[in-house]
Write a protein that holds these residues in place. Sequence first.
Motif, short mmCIF file in Angstrom:
data_model
loop_
_atom_site.label_atom_id
_atom_site.label_comp_id
_atom_site.label_asym_id
_atom_site.label_seq_id
_atom_site.Cartn_x
_atom_site.Cartn_y
_atom_site.Cartn_z
N LYS A 1045 0.82 -1.21 0.00
CA LYS A 1045 0.00 0.00 0.00
C LYS A 1045 0.86 1.26 0.00
CE LYS A 1045 -4.08 1.94 2.21
NZ LYS A 1045 -5.07 1.79 3.30
N GLU A 1046 1.99 1.21 0.69
CA GLU A 1046 2.83 2.41 0.79
C GLU A 1046 3.45 2.79 -0.54
OE1 GLU A 1046 2.90 -0.11 2.79
OE2 GLU A 1046 2.15 0.74 4.69
N ARG A 1047 3.52 1.84 -1.48
CA ARG A 1047 4.13 2.12 -2.78
C ARG A 1047 3.17 2.82 -3.74
NH1 ARG A 1047 9.02 -0.59 -3.50
NH2 ARG A 1047 9.81 -1.11 -1.42
N LEU A 1048 1.85 2.81 -3.44
CA LEU A 1048 0.85 3.54 -4.23
C LEU A 1048 0.84 3.12 -5.70
CD1 LEU A 1048 1.27 7.15 -2.79
CD2 LEU A 1048 -0.42 5.42 -2.14
N ARG A 1049 1.19 1.88 -5.97
CA ARG A 1049 1.18 1.40 -7.35
C ARG A 1049 0.88 -0.08 -7.37
NH1 ARG A 1049 4.90 2.80 -12.44
NH2 ARG A 1049 4.09 1.22 -13.85
N LYS A 1050 -0.08 -0.45 -8.22
CA LYS A 1050 -0.38 -1.86 -8.40
C LYS A 1050 0.35 -2.38 -9.63
CE LYS A 1050 -4.76 -2.12 -5.93
NZ LYS A 1050 -6.14 -2.63 -5.94
N LEU A 1051 0.62 -3.67 -9.60
CA LEU A 1051 1.47 -4.28 -10.62
C LEU A 1051 0.60 -4.97 -11.67
CD1 LEU A 1051 4.10 -5.83 -8.22
CD2 LEU A 1051 4.12 -3.58 -9.27
N SER A 1052 1.06 -4.92 -12.91
CA SER A 1052 0.31 -5.52 -14.01
C SER A 1052 0.49 -7.03 -14.00
CB SER A 1052 0.78 -4.94 -15.34
OG SER A 1052 2.11 -5.35 -15.61
N LEU A 1053 -0.45 -7.71 -14.63
CA LEU A 1053 -0.38 -9.17 -14.71
C LEU A 1053 0.82 -9.61 -15.52
CD1 LEU A 1053 -1.86 -11.84 -14.05
CD2 LEU A 1053 -3.04 -11.60 -16.24
N GLN A 1054 1.13 -8.90 -16.58
CA GLN A 1054 2.26 -9.26 -17.42
C GLN A 1054 3.58 -9.15 -16.66
OE1 GLN A 1054 2.92 -6.70 -20.80
NE2 GLN A 1054 3.56 -8.39 -22.10
N PHE A 1055 3.71 -8.09 -15.87
CA PHE A 1055 4.95 -7.91 -15.10
C PHE A 1055 5.06 -8.98 -14.01
CE2 PHE A 1055 6.87 -6.14 -11.23
CZ PHE A 1055 8.17 -5.96 -11.68
N LEU A 1056 3.97 -9.28 -13.32
CA LEU A 1056 4.02 -10.30 -12.28
C LEU A 1056 4.32 -11.68 -12.86
CD1 LEU A 1056 1.04 -9.26 -9.98
CD2 LEU A 1056 3.47 -9.20 -9.41
N ALA A 1057 3.74 -11.98 -14.03
CA ALA A 1057 4.01 -13.27 -14.65
C ALA A 1057 5.49 -13.41 -14.99
CB ALA A 1057 3.16 -13.43 -15.91
N TYR A 1058 6.08 -12.33 -15.47
CA TYR A 1058 7.51 -12.38 -15.81
C TYR A 1058 8.38 -12.47 -14.57
CZ TYR A 1058 12.07 -11.08 -17.67
OH TYR A 1058 13.40 -11.04 -17.98
N THR A 1059 8.03 -11.68 -13.54
CA THR A 1059 8.88 -11.58 -12.35
C THR A 1059 8.70 -12.76 -11.41
OG1 THR A 1059 8.65 -9.18 -12.51
CG2 THR A 1059 9.55 -10.06 -10.47
N VAL A 1060 7.47 -13.21 -11.20
CA VAL A 1060 7.21 -14.25 -10.22
C VAL A 1060 7.23 -15.63 -10.86
CG1 VAL A 1060 5.53 -15.11 -8.54
CG2 VAL A 1060 5.85 -12.65 -8.84
#
Length: 1169
Positions: A1045-1060
């Motif tokens: 929450k403190e980062r004030l930004r949600k992550l895209s599905l494409q980025f999470l798929a690549y990173t995680v």
Amino acid sequence: MDADWEEVARIPFPPPGVRALSTPVTCLAFDNAYELLWTGNEYGRVTSFYGAELQRYTSFKAHPSQNGRVYQILFNNKGVIALGARSVHMRDRCGLPLWTIRHDDMKELRCMSFTSKGTVEILVAGEQDTMLTIDTNKGEVTKQVRTDHKYKIMRRSSRNICAATPTGSVHIIDSVTFKVIKIWNAHTAAINDMDAQHDFIVTCGYSLRQQGNYMPDPFVNVYDLKNMVSMSPIPFPAGAAYVRMHPRMSTTSIVMSQIGQMHVVDLMNPNTSNVRQANSLSYFSMFEIAPAGEAIALADGDCFIHLWGSPTKIHFTEFPRPVETADTPAPVPSTNFDDYDTPLSAVGMPYYREVLLSAWPSNMICEVGAPPVKIDPQHLATLQERDWGYYGKNTRPMRRNQVESVRGSESPQSTLKPPKFLSEKARELAKSPAGTPAPEETFPEFPLVIHDSNLESHKIEVPEIYQNIEITYSKFGIDDFDFGYFNKSQYSGLQNHIVNAYANPLIQMMHYTPLVRNIALQHAATACVDDMCLLCELGFLFDMLDKAEGEACQASNFTKTLSYHSESGRLGLLEEEPHDSRTAMLQQLTRFLLHQMSQNYSAMAKNYQSLGADGPSPTAFEELFLTFTVNSIRCMSCKNENTKANATMVNDLIYPQNVGRPASLSGSSDRGANEKKKPGQRNVRVKSPTFSQVLKMSVEREATNKGWCNSCHRYRDLASRKTIHSVPRVLMLNAGSMTPERQQLWATPGWLPEEIGIIVDNGNFFCYEGDDLKLHLQRGMHNITVYSLTGLAVNIERGQQQQSHLVAMANVAHSAPTPPGKSQWYLFNDFHVKPVPTKEALAFNTTWKSPSVITYQVRSANNQLDSSWKQNLDAQLLYLDLQPNQGNKTYKTLVRETEPAGPDSIVAIDTEFVKISQPVVEVHSDGDSKIIRPTVHALARTSIIRGTGMDEGVPFIDDYITIKEKVVDYLTSYSGITAEDLDKSIAAQRGHNLVPLKMAYKKIWILLNLGCKFLGHGLKQDFRVINIHVPKSQVIDTSDLFFIKERLRKLSLQFLAYTVLKEDIQLDTHDSIEDARTALRLYRKYQEYDEAGILDIMLHEIYSKGLASNFKPPSNKNHVGLPIRTATPPSSYDVRRGGTAPSTPSKKPGSSAIALTPASTPLRESSTR
């Protein structure tokens, strides 16, 4: 607990007064966002201490001294919630009060916990038979839950609420329904302390020994919440008095005795422990561990507070916000008032936010000084001069001696000022000190208080609460509009930006009429798949309004289905067609809607009968609304009489020809007979007719007209009259068109009664109200049916230059699960919802407020909400394969016997949309632009895959939706949808299951009401376009799971798929099956991180990688060896079954199936997908 842990601070607990003795600490709590330790004492005072030195920060009185101690303290973003025995109090962390709640059912409160709605709702309970839920944003009690149990401790686990009883039992309470789902008898006498974290509960308590003495149990009980079983207890020979779970290590617990002996124990290996000793001259009364796990606070019997931790690493939270301290006052410059040159403006004027006593009431203030209306020179030339002035013919569109309102003609009627966008508030919140709300947001939202004085309906101009509200749009679209600003209640409003939103008041009226709500929901739960069925759409909408609990909804599917009917255009029911007035449209819509719903209901009932299945009666809907009559026409000359059976669902009110003058009016009561004129008496004026008399006239319809007589073979005076055989359980009345005389009648105070009584005897219709009704009920001589007013639609005129609009008044007390004992009227001005007094709801104005449609329901049906449709829900559509012989289909239908959908089912969902309307943008001369109407999307594809079971990851729904509107942009590069996918002739060749919107929607609605949990990424946009509301307890959104929450930004599905997941998705275009399956795999990863206790570490690592790559995966173009997706990735179905899993057909590069449209624009610019 590291080896260097020791006592770092010890302070005396402040006494309650200057000369008072110190008192023990009654509760301890570490703040979850600030470096603060909060305490409560026996006199209702809350005190906070800052940092490792425990410096006093704030202190305030939360409860009156006579109410006793502070039992518990909770925190949310807005402030601190303190629980007393008879009240709940909330302040911000600086000590400013936000709200205080005192309730008749608050007698012996002891504990509280957050519910499934997060920190916006708490459940309070105690040694009493009622639990209450409180909305922390609004500061009001939203629900009262009766219980057979008493509770003294509550803790929130990851799934449920854990509560301890005074008798030694532990109850597991569902955080949504608040029902007990599991009971453990933990200790034979009592529970002294309890904690819940992740999937474990730990308790310590007392046993009753010989001679009636209570002794601490030498063990700590442990329970597994995930499997709902008890585990091996933790031995503690010193006598366990207090226990806490470590906030960062999911299987670690800290046990403490009253003499200060502490054991740090691993629940998985209880035989090994780390032992520490805290020293005190007396006993320890409580202890608490900080959210970061790096500090422990203790309270002893000598009224001291001890703080333990590592001197070099002690802190309370992982990411503490800076506390707000008092500003240093600036020196005030001296002003020489002896100097005549000193301006008076040098003296500062105070600024007040509350209303001052010197503020005059609005009804005692009048505007003066407006310039007179300029007279037309051409009109002046026609006037004739006399010694006293000029005179001439009245050419104005007003009566003589009437004056035109200058202000009303020069400036149009203003509307309610729109609030700030949600994105603006978020930016202000981030920029404000320590993340505190902006100044205008810090003031308490006190519960609305209803006053009967100075009714809004008696004002000359239209008040703000009745004015039309326009939705404003930012670059983020409608999701950025703050609908909550206009509704602080638990009753949902309807958005008005869609076409044919004038139907909103009628929908609200029917929703708060239990008989209409019941029959609509019962029909929606049947196997009806007619895509033109308005009764189903009404049932879906009612269910959404119930589940939304105050959030704004939209009736887009209902109004869309309405526009599909060919008769709706002919009857003038569409806003795009020319029409005279909104009142006439709504009254015509009432007739049309009831007629269509009757046909929908009877058609489905007859289908059940033809199949030999148990189903509803085909005439049940007609019996609910139809007034059965026999119309008789009699010739006044030959006395010949003809009769004809008749039935109507809506009765139009008929008024006397001359209101307030001598007229023939058949009364409805014993005193309703006309008074005869006495000799010598002139200008006798009869009393104005009552509502019951007007209703009697309207139902019986006695009239004499010229007509053709078949017996006399000539035109004669024909007398017509209706003989009443039966009246419906729901009485729908159209008020008709309004004339000045009729408006004057409606404006009579108390003219519209809340209750009426109807007697049908030998074809005669009698109606009573007020004292007459009470008298007949007391006599009990006739079978009288009492009706309650449930709602009415009201027309609001805003002047000749502006379009009128409609609002609804609904008495929500008649649709409450339990009767509140008094009327509760609410104004539904689209999404602006506000409680109003009964007099305000039933008051009208001769110039701008008049009735349109009125609804009465039999009083015996009040509060009779039938929820049996949930148990009788026909779910066969989920298990029906419409393409059984198709070989290349992309889904595998569920099997009812082995894969029944239910509360334990997790389904991953993703949808794709197309654009059916471009945004309407207004460009100003200075270059600024304003969105008048946003982009309109239509659902084009829904894909739902299994989230559990042997076939996890295999789709069981992959529907393409037929779209009747013209598609302006298929958004192929973002949705993967092409024109061929939605073409009936081509879709079948590709294996697409092309279905109407109704069928695709009903599958999702069935899953929702079966209790399935929906998993996906950025589901808010999906649910909005689907037009369905899913409770938060049934939503698993990976964009929220992988979010700091403190980062004030949600992550895209494409980025999470690549990173995680180390995978590349969405290489060519979006594919809903691929996106849903990726979200499911991300959820499994989240569970792995959470169970391993490394979730926070991994989240920070993901965000660190995102900062380095601008939160985007590396470009996949022109990279050797990088896979290019040509189909949906295979699932584990391949390995288990030895075959090929259902997958989306390949879309090869260069084929027409994925040809990019240059005019396409991103569908989800503000989304997280």
